[in-house]
Design a protein around this motif. Structure first.
Motif, short mmCIF file in Angstrom:
data_model
loop_
_atom_site.label_atom_id
_atom_site.label_comp_id
_atom_site.label_asym_id
_atom_site.label_seq_id
_atom_site.Cartn_x
_atom_site.Cartn_y
_atom_site.Cartn_z
N VAL A 279 0.92 -1.01 -0.12
CA VAL A 279 0.14 -0.04 0.09
C VAL A 279 0.82 1.34 -0.08
CG1 VAL A 279 -1.74 1.60 1.51
CG2 VAL A 279 -1.91 -0.97 0.98
N GLY A 280 1.87 1.20 0.71
CA GLY A 280 2.75 2.18 0.86
C GLY A 280 3.59 2.55 -0.57
N LEU A 281 3.93 1.53 -0.98
CA LEU A 281 4.81 1.59 -2.41
C LEU A 281 3.66 2.04 -3.46
CD1 LEU A 281 6.75 -1.40 -2.47
CD2 LEU A 281 7.73 0.74 -2.26
N GLY A 282 2.16 1.69 -3.31
CA GLY A 282 1.28 2.15 -4.50
C GLY A 282 0.97 3.62 -4.16
N PHE A 283 0.88 4.06 -2.79
CA PHE A 283 0.98 5.62 -2.64
C PHE A 283 2.14 6.27 -3.09
CE2 PHE A 283 1.33 9.37 -0.20
CZ PHE A 283 -0.04 9.86 0.10
N LEU A 284 3.34 5.84 -3.06
CA LEU A 284 4.62 6.55 -3.61
C LEU A 284 4.42 6.59 -5.19
CD1 LEU A 284 7.45 7.57 -3.21
CD2 LEU A 284 8.12 5.16 -3.52
N LEU A 285 4.07 5.33 -5.61
CA LEU A 285 3.78 5.33 -7.30
C LEU A 285 2.72 6.49 -7.59
CD1 LEU A 285 4.40 3.90 -9.94
CD2 LEU A 285 2.55 2.39 -9.31
N ALA A 286 1.59 6.48 -6.85
CA ALA A 286 0.53 7.29 -7.22
C ALA A 286 1.26 8.86 -7.21
CB ALA A 286 -0.64 7.07 -6.08
N MET A 287 1.76 9.02 -6.21
CA MET A 287 2.18 10.56 -5.72
C MET A 287 3.32 10.72 -7.21
SD MET A 287 0.94 11.86 -2.93
CE MET A 287 2.26 13.14 -2.40
N VAL A 288 4.09 10.03 -7.22
CA VAL A 288 5.37 10.29 -8.29
C VAL A 288 4.67 10.36 -9.71
CG1 VAL A 288 7.46 9.73 -9.44
CG2 VAL A 288 7.18 9.57 -6.75
N LEU A 289 4.01 9.39 -9.87
CA LEU A 289 3.02 9.74 -11.34
C LEU A 289 2.37 10.75 -11.36
CD1 LEU A 289 1.71 5.89 -12.09
CD2 LEU A 289 3.57 7.08 -13.33
N PHE A 290 1.51 11.05 -10.51
CA PHE A 290 0.67 12.27 -10.49
C PHE A 290 1.69 13.62 -10.53
CE2 PHE A 290 -2.67 15.29 -9.04
CZ PHE A 290 -3.56 15.15 -10.27
#
Length: 198
Positions: free
Chosen positions: A142-153
């Motif tokens: 979930v944390g990696l998903g949060f990081l991925l979403a933040m960086v992509l956006f």
């Protein structure tokens, strides 16, 4: 739990059940700190650390204290207190060792305390019946998903700022439209993960 099952939990947290883009938890820092990639990455890593520490602390509290004493109804209050203490610790460390990142995160760092994604992952780990290892893997995903979403956006927003857009769409409207398109893009990952693990 097999290795394949742990990978499924991890990949599910990153791509399929992304808390920001699929469950819409943690939207405040997602929209507030995603203007620059370095700020987004800093917030993402801070959230990963808090999620892992919160899970490591709340899972034993739930299993060995709240459930043993019949105090499950205090779960949310206890979990929020644990998360608040961890966020204060992260803020102190960042202020001392990474002052530029601490300054750039500003008010959004203390908001991790009320970030519903952090509270959501700790509660969902309990309700999903995960053991300690599965809970830690889930929190990491979930944390990696949060990081991925933040960086992509953050990347998307940096492109939007450099492109002309109609006056009516500038600012918040184009940001919300872009966020919805990024969210729609993640719907395709469910089948990909299922096929990879067959």
């Amino acid at each position: 739990m097999t290795f394949k099952g742990l990978v499924l939990i991890l990949m599910s947290g990153v791509l399929v059940n992304n808390y920001v883009l699929q469950k819409f938890l943690g939207i405040c820092p997602f929209l507030g700190v995603s203007k620059k990639i370095n700020q987004a990455a800093g917030m993402g890593f801070s959230v990963i650390f808090v999620m892992l520490c919160a899970t490591a602390a709340t899972w034993p509290i739930q299993k060995f204290l709240l459930e043993k004493l019949g105090l499950e109804y205090l779960q949310t209050i206890v979990f929020i207190l644990v998360i608040a203490a961890l966020v204060q610790f992260v803020e102190i460390v960042l202020k001392k060792y990474l002052p530029s990142l601490h300054k750039s995160l500003g008010v959004y760092l203390p908001l991790i305390t009320t970030n519903c994604a952090v509270l959501g992952v700790t509660i969902n780990n309990i309700t999903d019946g995960y053991n300690f290892l599965e809970s830690m893997i889930s929190s990491l995903g979930v944390g990696l998903g949060f990081l991925l979403a933040m960086v992509l956006f953050a990347g998307v927003r940096s492109r939007i700022e450099n492109c002309p857009s109609p006056k009516a769409f500038r600012g918040v409207p184009i940001t919300l439209i872009a966020a919805s398109i990024v969210s729609l893009a993640f719907f395709g990952f469910a089948r990909v993960v299922e096929n990879l693990l067959k």
